[in-house]
Design an enzyme around this catalytic site. Structure first.
Site, PDB file in Angstrom:
ATOM      1  CB  SER A 183      44.115  42.024  30.475  1.00  0.00           C
ATOM      2  OG  SER A 183      45.337  42.477  30.996  1.00  0.00           O
ATOM      3  CG  ASN A 208      32.204  41.145  30.153  1.00  0.00           C
ATOM      4  OD1 ASN A 208      31.655  42.250  30.137  1.00  0.00           O
ATOM      5  ND2 ASN A 208      31.575  40.050  30.546  1.00  0.00           N
ATOM      6  CD  GLN A 254      48.404  41.004  31.666  1.00  0.00           C
ATOM      7  OE1 GLN A 254      47.361  41.580  31.375  1.00  0.00           O
ATOM      8  NE2 GLN A 254      48.727  40.752  32.915  1.00  0.00           N
ATOM      9  CE1 TYR A 286      30.312  44.315  37.416  1.00  0.00           C
ATOM     10  CE2 TYR A 286      32.477  43.748  36.564  1.00  0.00           C
ATOM     11  CZ  TYR A 286      31.141  43.440  36.755  1.00  0.00           C
ATOM     12  OH  TYR A 286      30.644  42.251  36.286  1.00  0.00           O
ATOM     13  CD  GLU A 321      45.493  46.576  30.836  1.00  0.00           C
ATOM     14  OE1 GLU A 321      44.818  46.623  31.872  1.00  0.00           O
ATOM     15  OE2 GLU A 321      45.491  45.587  30.073  1.00  0.00           O
ATOM     16  CG  HIS A 322      49.749  45.599  31.747  1.00  0.00           C
ATOM     17  ND1 HIS A 322      48.566  44.992  31.360  1.00  0.00           N
ATOM     18  CD2 HIS A 322      49.568  45.976  33.043  1.00  0.00           C
ATOM     19  CE1 HIS A 322      47.717  44.990  32.364  1.00  0.00           C
ATOM     20  NE2 HIS A 322      48.290  45.582  33.403  1.00  0.00           N
ATOM     21  CG  HIS A 374      44.220  38.754  32.936  1.00  0.00           C
ATOM     22  ND1 HIS A 374      43.539  38.883  34.127  1.00  0.00           N
ATOM     23  CD2 HIS A 374      45.398  39.376  33.119  1.00  0.00           C
ATOM     24  CE1 HIS A 374      44.285  39.551  34.992  1.00  0.00           C
ATOM     25  NE2 HIS A 374      45.421  39.861  34.400  1.00  0.00           N
ATOM     26  CD  GLN A 423      23.237  41.660  35.581  1.00  0.00           C
ATOM     27  OE1 GLN A 423      23.558  41.931  34.429  1.00  0.00           O
ATOM     28  NE2 GLN A 423      23.360  40.449  36.091  1.00  0.00           N
ATOM     29  CG  HIS A 435      28.853  88.213  32.246  1.00  0.00           C
ATOM     30  ND1 HIS A 435      27.656  87.749  31.796  1.00  0.00           N
ATOM     31  CD2 HIS A 435      29.578  87.109  32.623  1.00  0.00           C
ATOM     32  CE1 HIS A 435      27.631  86.429  31.880  1.00  0.00           C
ATOM     33  NE2 HIS A 435      28.787  86.020  32.390  1.00  0.00           N
TER      34      HIS A 435
END
Length: 427
Positions: free
Chosen positions: A233, A209, A255, A124, A322-323, A258, A186, A415
């Protein structure tokens, strides 16, 4: 940006909250679209594309003519930049290949592990206000190195029904097999269930998003794997008196631009540096083309002063950015001590932008605190580890009794019998 001085630990959880909607607030809408796409296939996909992207598509896929057109529209300078970035990303991810692991655990008992590519993957790629063709490089390159047979890319079209030419060009350079002109919930639903024209995939990758993030999480309920929860982000910078305020401000703004739901945080042991950074943000903000987006992101961002590096590190690990950028005189302290982060950038001359584009590391990373349990995308994300074993007559004689005892104690007679029959045949 809100300034906070010496917040007590009891307030950290509230202070470090992300500006995301709850899953419950989004899930009902996502489920409704999933059910519609599952039942009505391409028809539902077209309807939601018209509803959300304001375009009626004749063909859901990028055509051969559009691929040729895209290549002509991409400048030579951008083509060269994409080539350099892809070369570095390829080098870093190819180096992550591991050899077959083989061992004889007991005489006559051979065990080994080999990795196989996931056959069908969906990538994506956000479009919207910033078409992230760099994410194509980050996802399609390792997918290609891993040997995935089908690499389906989905990205929302513009109002003319087109995909950004750089996304198409990057996809062609990295071995994408089909490009789907569909985005949002979708697209995730279509890749989850498959439709008349859109193939089902086994694993979905890529940021998006909050709606896309929840859609990916819902996909897992239908047997489709995902790379990680990856929403808006975020960036955290730790800085002391030695940091360059101009550099720090530029990273925070990189950032913030974004999206309006992005979040940036500065944690500092210097009140003076916080003031300097705040002034630099105001100055640099005025020149940004995405100024309005950055301003909204900054509204949910923080400038936090703490008294010591130990407190700072504890807070950063609690947040799990994240960063994570480290600009201090004691960088090793943070590098050695960080436990929860997606990607770490060390020193004055390592901007987060480098990881976003061309250093070679992957920029598809967990957000919203998921760094406490998830890794960013890497080569293994596109592979499965399969274990093998081969036991000789000597081997079954060596471990047969052990298996019988264990199976017997668990009450699993079949077994145990599977071993006993073999042992008796060797007497």
């Amino acid at each position: 940006m809100k300034k906070v001085i010496n917040p007590p630990k009891s307030e950290w959880l509230k202070l470090l909250e992300r500006s995301t909607q709850t899953v419950e607030a989004i899930e009902e809408k996502v489920i409704a679209i999933f059910n519609d796409v599952k039942q009505n296939g391409d028809k539902a996909v077209r309807q939601y594309t018209t509803m959300f992207d304001k375009v009626e598509l004749e063909d859901l896929f990028v055509s051969a003519e559009e691929i040729i057109e895209a290549e002509q529209l991409v400048s030579d300078e951008l083509k060269e930049a994409i080539c350099v970035a892809k070369t570095n990303i390829t080098a870093f991810h190819a180096a992550q290949k591991t050899a077959k692991v083989a061992i004889e655990t007991t005489e006559g008992v051979a065990c080994w592990q080999e990795k196989r590519p996931i056959q069908k993957v969906g990538l994506y790629i956000p479009g919207g206000t910033a078409p992230l063709f760099s994410t194509v490089l980050m996802l399609a390159t390792p997918a290609n190195i891993a040997g995935c047979k089908e690499i389906l890319l989905a990205s929302p079209p513009n109002k003319q029904g087109k995909i950004h030419p750089a996304i198409i060009y990057a996809a062609q350079q990295c071995g994408v097999t089909k490009i789907l002109k569909v985005g949002g919930i979708q697209a995730i639903a279509a890749m989850t269930f498959g439709t008349e024209s859109i193939p089902q995939v086994y694993k979905i990758f890529g940021p998006g998003n909050q709606f896309v993030t929840v859609a990916k999480q819902l996909a897992t309920k239908f047997g489709v794997a995902i790379d990680m929860p990856a929403g808006p982000s975020e960036l955290l910078v730790v800085a002391d008196d030695s940091a360059n305020a101009s550099f720090v401000a530029s990273d925070l703004l990189s950032q913030a631009e974004h999206g309006t739901d992005s979040q940036v945080i500065l944690v500092s042991t210097s009140k003076e540096k916080i003031i300097e950074v705040e002034q630099e943000i105001e100055s640099q903000l005025q020149a940004l083309s995405r100024k309005e987006i950055a301003i909204k992101a900054i509204e949910n961002s923080k400038l936090i002063y703490v008294e010591s590096k130990e407190i700072a590190l504890n807070m950063i690990n609690e947040y799990g950015p994240e960063h994570f950028i480290v600009c201090t005189q004691t960088n090793d302290f943070y590098v050695d001590g960080i436990e929860n982060a997606g990607s770490v950038f060390i020193g004055d001359y390592t901007p987060e932008s480098a990881g976003d584009y061309a250093s070679g590391t992957n920029h598809t990373l967990p957000t919203n605190g998921y760094t406490k349990a998830y890794s960013g995308v890497n080569l293994d994300s596109f592979l499965k580890a399969i274990s093998f074993q081969k036991i000789s007559e000597k081997g079954i004689q060596n471990i047969g009794k052990t298996i019988e005892v264990l199976a017997g104690e668990e009450g699993l007679d079949a077994h145990k019998n599977a071993v006993t029959l073999r042992l008796n045949s060797l007497k």
